[in-house]
Write a protein that holds these residues in place. Structure first.
Motif, short mmCIF file in Angstrom:
data_model
loop_
_atom_site.label_atom_id
_atom_site.label_comp_id
_atom_site.label_asym_id
_atom_site.label_seq_id
_atom_site.Cartn_x
_atom_site.Cartn_y
_atom_site.Cartn_z
N ARG A 1 -3.51 22.76 -33.66
CA ARG A 1 -3.80 22.56 -32.22
C ARG A 1 -3.47 21.15 -31.77
N GLY A 2 -3.14 20.29 -32.71
CA GLY A 2 -2.88 18.89 -32.36
C GLY A 2 -4.12 18.19 -31.84
N ASP A 3 -5.29 18.61 -32.32
CA ASP A 3 -6.56 18.09 -31.82
C ASP A 3 -6.89 16.77 -32.52
N ALA A 4 -6.23 15.72 -32.07
CA ALA A 4 -6.38 14.41 -32.72
C ALA A 4 -7.80 13.88 -32.61
N ALA A 5 -8.47 14.16 -31.50
CA ALA A 5 -9.83 13.63 -31.32
C ALA A 5 -10.77 14.20 -32.37
N TYR A 6 -10.68 15.51 -32.60
CA TYR A 6 -11.56 16.14 -33.59
C TYR A 6 -11.23 15.63 -35.00
N VAL A 7 -9.95 15.54 -35.30
CA VAL A 7 -9.55 15.04 -36.62
C VAL A 7 -10.05 13.60 -36.81
N ALA A 8 -9.90 12.78 -35.77
CA ALA A 8 -10.37 11.40 -35.87
C ALA A 8 -11.87 11.34 -36.11
N GLY A 9 -12.63 12.20 -35.43
CA GLY A 9 -14.07 12.23 -35.66
C GLY A 9 -14.43 12.60 -37.08
N CYS A 10 -13.74 13.60 -37.61
CA CYS A 10 -13.97 14.00 -39.00
C CYS A 10 -13.62 12.86 -39.95
N LEU A 11 -12.52 12.18 -39.68
CA LEU A 11 -12.10 11.09 -40.55
C LEU A 11 -13.07 9.92 -40.49
N PHE A 12 -13.61 9.64 -39.32
CA PHE A 12 -14.57 8.54 -39.22
C PHE A 12 -15.80 8.82 -40.08
N ARG A 13 -16.31 10.05 -39.96
CA ARG A 13 -17.50 10.37 -40.76
C ARG A 13 -17.14 10.41 -42.25
#
Length: 277
Positions: free
Chosen positions: A187-199
């Motif tokens: 989906r190209g959902d960079a915001a969700y991926v970034a949130g997962c990566l931060f945690r």
């Protein structure tokens, strides 16, 4: 400019005389000896209800000027529960409330390997409850009329083995986050991926500190602190930065970021195993 030692001592003594205040702790970079002239001075005001907030406000205005204010208990949220931002003698001085009974409870949980990250404004990973005893263990007691802070701090000299084991075991979440983030790639959902990566990276940083028996009490600088630990994965900070640099809306770039993050999680688990042998 930094607040002078004499003025700091005067302020701590006055705070400790306020009804309900059990003691005062110097925290942050000044407690660690890494402060600069521009650093804030962080003061933990340890209290037991009821505390005379009006008296704290009067004291704030006496030291910080007529515009200085302090909050009621609980004003800033459930875990950073209030305080004040003051300027004293031209220096920034932060007052942060801490419920001394809650600190003792958090320590008891840490001794049993129980912990959680709690929602709090300004803390995107969440406030770990073990930050309360960690602050006390790393800080400098400035005022402690009944010796309560010193007694608690003496118990915290040894990092709890059960907390170490629990934080390392908590790496399961980092691995899980890689999997759920991959579902957002197409989906190209960079915001969700970034949130997962931060945690994910926060969980890794806490696991490494736990394995090393070191308190980690702040998200700011957590990755750099983890990278500096003996036995941390090679180039941990640089590789973490590269993971985030690859996050955009391109599914190929998101996959690259998650592959690199998965490698970091595996190496973090290996590093923790070596550090706890």
């Amino acid at each position: 400019m930094a607040l002078s030692e004499q003025r700091l001592g005067e302020l701590a003594a006055e705070l400790a005389a306020v009804p309900g205040v059990a003691g005062v702790l110097l925290g942050g970079s000044r407690a660690r000896g890494t402060h600069t002239p521009d650093s804030d001075t962080d003061l933990g005001i340890y209290y037991r209800r009821p505390v005379d907030v009006a008296a704290l406000g009067e004291l704030a205005r006496r030291f910080g000027g007529p515009g200085a204010q302090v909050t009621p208990l609980g004003e800033w949220g459930p875990w950073v529960d209030g305080g004040g931002w003051l300027t004293v003698d031209g220096a920034a001085v932060d007052w942060i409330y801490r419920d001394v009974d809650r600190v003792a409870h958090a320590w008891a949980d840490a001794e049993q390997g129980r912990y959680a990250f709690h929602a709090q404004a300004g803390h995107p990973l969440g406030v770990p409850d073990f930050a309360y005893p960690g602050e006390l263990a790393l800080g400098v007691v400035l005022a402690d009329p009944a010796g309560e802070l010193a007694a608690l701090r003496a118990r915290m000299r040894v990092y709890p083995p059960a907390l170490r084991d629990a934080l390392v075991a908590g790496l399961w979440e980092a691995d899980f986050l890689v999997g759920v983030a991959r579902e957002a790639v197409t989906r190209g959902d960079a915001a969700y991926v970034a949130g997962c990566l931060f945690r994910l990276t926060g969980v890794c940083a806490h696991a490494l500190h736990g394995a090393a028996g070191r308190w980690l009490i702040n998200e700011k600088g957590a990755i750099a602190a983890a990278a500096a630990l003996p036995g941390a994965p090679p180039r941990f900070r640089e590789r973490t930065d590269a993971v985030f640099a690859a996050v955009d809306g391109d599914p190929v770039h998101l996959t690259v970021a998650l592959d690199a993050a998965a490698d970091l999680v595996l190496e973090t688990a290996d590093a923790c195993a070596m550090m706890t042998r």
